[in-house]
Design a protein around this motif. Structure first.
Motif, PDB file in Angstrom:
ATOM      1  N   ILE A 137       0.821  -1.209   0.000  1.00 43.34           N
ATOM      2  CA  ILE A 137       0.000   0.000   0.000  1.00 43.34           C
ATOM      3  C   ILE A 137       0.855   1.260   0.000  1.00 43.34           C
ATOM      4  O   ILE A 137       0.478   2.280  -0.613  1.00 43.34           O
ATOM      5  CB  ILE A 137      -0.987  -0.006   1.189  1.00 43.34           C
ATOM      6  CG1 ILE A 137      -2.069   1.064   1.006  1.00 43.34           C
ATOM      7  CG2 ILE A 137      -0.259   0.143   2.505  1.00 43.34           C
ATOM      8  CD1 ILE A 137      -2.971   0.844  -0.180  1.00 43.34           C
ATOM      9  N   THR A 174       1.799   1.834  -3.497  1.00 46.39           N
ATOM     10  CA  THR A 174       0.602   2.200  -4.256  1.00 46.39           C
ATOM     11  C   THR A 174       0.269   3.673  -4.051  1.00 46.39           C
ATOM     12  O   THR A 174       0.005   4.407  -5.015  1.00 46.39           O
ATOM     13  CB  THR A 174      -0.581   1.323  -3.835  1.00 46.39           C
ATOM     14  OG1 THR A 174      -0.235  -0.049  -4.047  1.00 46.39           O
ATOM     15  CG2 THR A 174      -1.824   1.649  -4.642  1.00 46.39           C
ATOM     16  N   HIS A 175       0.294   4.114  -2.811  1.00 50.78           N
ATOM     17  CA  HIS A 175       0.002   5.522  -2.520  1.00 50.78           C
ATOM     18  C   HIS A 175       1.095   6.453  -3.064  1.00 50.78           C
ATOM     19  O   HIS A 175       0.825   7.621  -3.361  1.00 50.78           O
ATOM     20  CB  HIS A 175      -0.162   5.723  -1.015  1.00 50.78           C
ATOM     21  CG  HIS A 175      -1.471   5.226  -0.477  1.00 50.78           C
ATOM     22  ND1 HIS A 175      -2.679   5.432  -1.127  1.00 50.78           N
ATOM     23  CD2 HIS A 175      -1.759   4.519   0.655  1.00 50.78           C
ATOM     24  CE1 HIS A 175      -3.654   4.888  -0.416  1.00 50.78           C
ATOM     25  NE2 HIS A 175      -3.122   4.325   0.658  1.00 50.78           N
ATOM     26  N   VAL A 218      -8.724   2.334  -1.980  1.00 49.88           N
ATOM     27  CA  VAL A 218      -7.560   1.641  -2.513  1.00 49.88           C
ATOM     28  C   VAL A 218      -7.119   0.614  -1.475  1.00 49.88           C
ATOM     29  O   VAL A 218      -6.830   0.959  -0.326  1.00 49.88           O
ATOM     30  CB  VAL A 218      -6.402   2.613  -2.822  1.00 49.88           C
ATOM     31  CG1 VAL A 218      -5.200   1.849  -3.362  1.00 49.88           C
ATOM     32  CG2 VAL A 218      -6.850   3.685  -3.813  1.00 49.88           C
ATOM     33  N   VAL A 219      -7.068  -0.642  -1.888  1.00 54.94           N
ATOM     34  CA  VAL A 219      -6.661  -1.730  -1.003  1.00 54.94           C
ATOM     35  C   VAL A 219      -5.367  -2.316  -1.551  1.00 54.94           C
ATOM     36  O   VAL A 219      -5.310  -2.736  -2.711  1.00 54.94           O
ATOM     37  CB  VAL A 219      -7.753  -2.822  -0.920  1.00 54.94           C
ATOM     38  CG1 VAL A 219      -7.289  -3.961  -0.004  1.00 54.94           C
ATOM     39  CG2 VAL A 219      -9.068  -2.218  -0.420  1.00 54.94           C
ATOM     40  N   GLY A 220      -4.330  -2.329  -0.725  1.00 56.19           N
ATOM     41  CA  GLY A 220      -3.040  -2.856  -1.145  1.00 56.19           C
ATOM     42  C   GLY A 220      -2.824  -4.277  -0.677  1.00 56.19           C
ATOM     43  O   GLY A 220      -3.652  -4.865   0.027  1.00 56.19           O
ATOM     44  N   THR A 278      -2.759  -4.285   3.120  1.00 52.95           N
ATOM     45  CA  THR A 278      -3.813  -3.595   3.863  1.00 52.95           C
ATOM     46  C   THR A 278      -4.463  -4.535   4.872  1.00 52.95           C
ATOM     47  O   THR A 278      -4.777  -4.146   6.002  1.00 52.95           O
ATOM     48  CB  THR A 278      -4.879  -3.048   2.905  1.00 52.95           C
ATOM     49  OG1 THR A 278      -4.275  -2.092   2.020  1.00 52.95           O
ATOM     50  CG2 THR A 278      -6.018  -2.383   3.649  1.00 52.95           C
TER      51      THR A 278
END
Length: 235
Positions: A123, A126-127, A142-144, A147
């Protein structure tokens, strides 16, 4: 589009790498950085691209599988750290949305269909990646891969995203380019769409994955969503 209960599809959930973004060039650059550190030949794009959805370990195994096995996995943390450090610092150098993604997301927003991203990418990465692309600015869920305690192919990340969106899993589509994406979607009770334009290797057998639909371009998803009568019968 409607599900088997004749309710409109409320949300589309997307994988990230190989589905929304072509991240292979930057992931391959990270792999080749590690190769350089260990005096190994660079891996050409045609070899690493099909494995870009397999994460750092999958890519590192293209070169270092025997070394990792010989060290009884003890070498892997060092290789991963070298890979991820370089990738973190060069995460959006060559990565681009696939052609048609911006238009697809805009059309879903216009149709009041909610959107989430469910990826196995960590995550934090991703962010770090998403803000480089303004077409994703409106995506709030948004799910990594870290997460939750579990990642795809577990259905839990998809179910978590649906809960965050406030929709029922059976009212969702999940779109991804890997077998674990289709497995996760099926196990979550969602209709599944295989992004065949993504990272699929010669060893993969996508025809056996059981996706409800296959698209060759992002725009084809809109065609699926618009054919309500056919989808009502088949979902």
């Amino acid at each position: 589009m409607r599900n088997q209960d004749n309710k409109p599809v409320a949300a589309v959930l997307f994988d990230l790498d190989g589905t929304l973004l072509d991240t292979a060039p930057d992931l391959g650059a990270a792999l080749n950085h590690v190769c350089h550190l260990h005096q190994r030949p660079a891996v050409p794009a045609e070899r690493f691209t099909p494995y870009a959805s397999h994460g750092s370990r999958g890519l590192l195994n293209l070169v270092f599988a025997d070394d990792i096995a010989a060290s009884q996995e003890q070498l892997l943390p060092q290789l991963r750290q070298q890979f991820l450090s370089y990738y973190h610092d060069n995460i959006a150098t060559h990565t681009r949305p696939y052609d048609g993604i911006a238009e697809l997301l805009a059309a879903l927003q216009e149709a009041d269909i909610k959107v989430a991203i469910v990826t196995n990418k960590p995550i934090a990465l991703t962010h770090r990646l998403l803000p480089h692309y303004p077409e994703f600015a409106h995506i709030e869920v948004v799910v990594g891969g870290d997460t939750l305690p579990v990642a795809k192919p577990s259905p839990e990340p998809l179910l978590h995203a649906a809960e965050q969106l406030g929709v029922h899993a059976h009212s969702c589509l999940y779109v991804g380019d890997a077998e674990r994406d289709i497995q996760a979607g099926v196990n979550a009770g969602m209709a599944t769409v295989l992004a065949a334009y993504g990272y699929i290797s010669d060893e993969d057998q996508p025809q056996r994955w059981g996706a409800d639909y296959t698209i060759e371009t992002p725009q084809q998803l809109l065609r699926i969503l618009s054919v309500a009568d056919a989808l009502t019968q088949s979902l």
